[in-house]
Design an enzyme around this catalytic site. Structure first.
Site, PDB file in Angstrom:
ATOM      1  N   GLY A   5       1.126  -1.041  -0.481  1.00 41.85           N
ATOM      2  CA  GLY A   5      -0.259  -0.031   0.196  1.00 41.85           C
ATOM      3  C   GLY A   5       0.550   1.168   0.386  1.00 41.85           C
ATOM      4  N   ASN A   6       0.228   2.624   0.156  1.00 46.22           N
ATOM      5  CA  ASN A   6       1.155   3.632   0.421  1.00 46.22           C
ATOM      6  C   ASN A   6       0.116   4.857   1.335  1.00 46.22           C
ATOM      7  OD1 ASN A   6      -1.078   5.559  -1.491  1.00 46.22           O
ATOM      8  ND2 ASN A   6      -0.689   3.765  -2.446  1.00 46.22           N
ATOM      9  N   HIS A   7       0.957   5.330   1.434  1.00 43.79           N
ATOM     10  CA  HIS A   7       0.898   6.561   2.789  1.00 43.79           C
ATOM     11  C   HIS A   7      -0.765   7.422   2.251  1.00 43.79           C
ATOM     12  CE1 HIS A   7       3.324   5.144   5.594  1.00 43.79           C
ATOM     13  NE2 HIS A   7       4.591   5.509   3.905  1.00 43.79           N
ATOM     14  N   ALA A  20      -4.062   6.990  -4.774  1.00 41.48           N
ATOM     15  CA  ALA A  20      -2.437   7.360  -5.057  1.00 41.48           C
ATOM     16  C   ALA A  20      -2.857   5.770  -5.529  1.00 41.48           C
ATOM     17  CB  ALA A  20      -1.853   7.276  -4.102  1.00 41.48           C
TER      18      ALA A  20
END
Ligand code: CTP
Length: 402
Positions: free
Chosen positions: A212-214, A280
Site C-alpha cells: 500500500g502507500n501513505h 494514489a
C-alpha cells in the site's frame, strides 16, 4: 447539509407585527449552518428587541449609522455590511420599506445597506390586506423584481387587523426553503455528475499482508465536498481511508484494490461530466495472491509483481464528453513529467504536486499545486489547505468547462 451552510446571511427587519417571527427565522438560518447579521429599521424595534436577535445570531445588531451604545459614536459602515453578505433577506418588508427600496430613499440604515449590497436580495412582504392590494405596493414589488430582487409572496390568512386575506409574511420555514431552493437551482454544477477517486489502494500478497502507500485520501474527499457544495452529484470511489463525509449529494464507493477501483470507475464514467483521479493507485500488485499466510523461510524473499491497470489512462482512452483531470506526484523534472502525463493519458487538466515543495503531498493538511491544462497554460498556487486547493481546482475547471 443545507446549501446555506457557511453562507453569510444579512437579515433586514422592518417595522410590522410579523417582525416577531424573525427570531425563528434567525434560528433556522443558524441551524442551516449560515452566519447571520441583522439590520433593523428603528420602527421594527417596537416589535422585537435587538437583544433577542443579537443573542440568537451571536452578532451585534445594526439599526443606525452610528453606534448608539458607544459614546465615541462609532460609524457603522453600511457598505462593508452590504458587501459582507452572500445574500440579503428583508423580512418582513413593510409597504413603507418596499417603497423606500424601490425609490432608493436611504433615510435609514437598512435601506442604505440594501443599496450597498451586491449579493442576491430576497424580500418577504407583510402588511394588511388592502395595503398589499394597493397599486402603489404592487408597483414597488414590480420595480424590485425588475432590479432582480427575489419576491417571496405573502400568504393568505388571518391578519393582525382581524381581516382575512393576503398579506401574512411567508412562514420562516417557507422563507428558508425558498432561498435554499433558489441557491440550489443556481449552483454552477447542478445536474452535473462528477466521478472522483481518492486514497490509496491495497494490493494483497496473502490473507494478511498487502502493498500500500501513505495516501490519506484527504485531497479526494475535499474535492468531493467542494463539488457537492457546487451542486454536483458526486461518486467518490475511495481506497482504504480514515476520512468520512456525510453529504446528500456524495455517494462513497469503498474499494480496496486497484482492480476494484477500476471496475467502480468504469461503472460510473459513461454518464459522468467530469472525472478527477486523485487516488494514489498502486502501479504494481503481487502477481499471485497466496491463499494462506506466507510462511517465513530463507533470509531473502522475492515477490513477483505485475502492473495494475492505469485507471486514469483507461478513462482518457474512453473519453467522449467528459472533462478529465489527473494528478501527478513528481520529485524531479516536474513540469515536463506532468505535461507528458497530461498528453499520454489524454487529460484536460493535470494537478502537479512536487515533493520538493514543503507541506505538499501525502498525509498533510496542506498542498501546493500547479495546474496545467491541455493548452499547456500553467497556473501555480501558493501552499494552501487542501480545502482551498480543491476550490482552486474547481475554479479552474469551471472556467474551462463553462
Ligand atoms: N493513476 C491511476 N491508475 C493507476 C496509476 C495512476 O488512475 N494505476 C492516476 C492517479 O490517480 C493520478 C495519475 O494517474 O491521477 C498519475 O499518477 P502517478 O502515480 O503520478 O503517475 P503514473 O502514471 O503512475 O506514473 P509514474 O509513477 O511513472 O510517475
Amino acid at each position: 447539509m443545507s446549501v446555506l451552510s457557511g453562507k453569510k446571511v444579512l437579515l433586514g427587519i422592518s417595522g410590522g407585527i410579523a417582525a416577531f417571527k424573525t427570531a425563528a427565522l434567525v434560528r433556522l438560518f443558524i441551524k442551516a449552518g449560515a452566519e447571520v447579521k441583522v439590520v433593523m429599521t428603528p420602527a421594527s424595534k417596537d416589535f422585537i428587541t435587538p437583544l433577542t436577535l443579537s443573542t440568537l445570531s451571536k452578532n451585534p445588531v445594526y439599526s443606525s449609522f452610528t453606534d448608539e451604545e458607544n459614546e465615541n459614536e462609532v460609524w457603522n459602515n453600511h457598505v462593508d455590511l452590504g458587501l459582507w453578505a452572500d445574500l440579503m433577506i428583508i423580512a418582513p418588508a413593510t409597504a413603507n420599506t418596499l417603497s423606500k427600496m424601490a425609490t432608493g430613499n436611504a433615510d435609514n440604515f437598512l435601506i442604505a445597506t440594501y443599496l450597498s449590497a451586491k449579493c442576491p436580495v430576497y424580500f418577504a412582504p407583510a402588511m394588511d390586506l388592502d395595503m398589499y392590494q394597493h397599486g402603489s405596493t404592487k408597483k414597488s414589488i414590480d420595480t424590485l423584481v425588475g432590479y432582480s430582487n427575489h419576491f417571496i409572496p405573502a400568504t393568505s390568512g388571518e391578519l393582525a387587523s382581524g381581516l382575512v386575506g393576503e398579506g401574512r409574511m411567508a412562514e420562516p420555514e417557507d422563507i428558508v426553503a425558498f432561498i435554499e431552493k433558489d441557491v440550489q437551482d443556481k449552483l454552477p454544477l447542478k445536474n452535473k455528475k462528477i466521478l472522483i477517486t481518492a486514497g490509496p489502494t491495497y494490493e494483497a500478497m496473502d490473507p494478511v499482508r498487502f502493498i500500500g502507500n501513505h495516501s490519506s485520501g484527504k485531497m479526494g474527499f475535499e474535492l468531493a465536498k467542494v463539488a457537492a457544495n457546487l451542486g454536483a452529484q458526486v461518486i467518490l470511489v475511495s481506497g482504504p481511508t480514515k476520512e468520512t463525509v456525510a453529504h446528500g449529494l456524495i455517494t462513497v464507493i469503498a474499494v480496496v484494490s486497484a482492480e476494484e477501483m477500476y471496475q467502480a470507475c468504469h461503472q460510473h464514467y459513461a454518464d459522468s461530466d467530469i472525472a478527477i483521479c486523485a487516488a494514489a493507485v498502486a502501479d504494481y500488485k503481487p502477481a499471485e495472491v497466496a491463499d494462506q499466510k506466507i510462511k517465513k523461510k530463507g533470509d531473502n524473499m522475492v515477490i513477483q509483481l505485475e502492473k495494475t491497470k492505469d485507471i486514469l489512462a483507461s478513462l482518457g482512452e474512453q473519453k467522449k464528453h467528459q472533462f478529465l483531470v489527473g494528478f501527478a506526484l513528481e520529485t524531479n523534472n516536474e513540469l515536463e513529467n506532468a505535461k507528458s502525463k497530461l498528453k499520454r493519458k489524454n487529460l484536460d487538466l493535470i494537478v502537479l504536486n512536487s515533493l520538493q515543495d514543503k507541506g505538499a503531498g501525502f498525509g498533510k493538511a496542506t498542498n501546493k499545486v500547479t495546474l496545467i491544462n491541455n493548452k499547456e497554460q500553467i497556473e501555480a498556487f501558493e501552499l494552501k489547505s487542501k480545502t482551498e486547493v480543491a476550490q482552486d481546482i474547481f475554479n479552474t475547471i469551471l472556467k474551462a468547462h463553462a
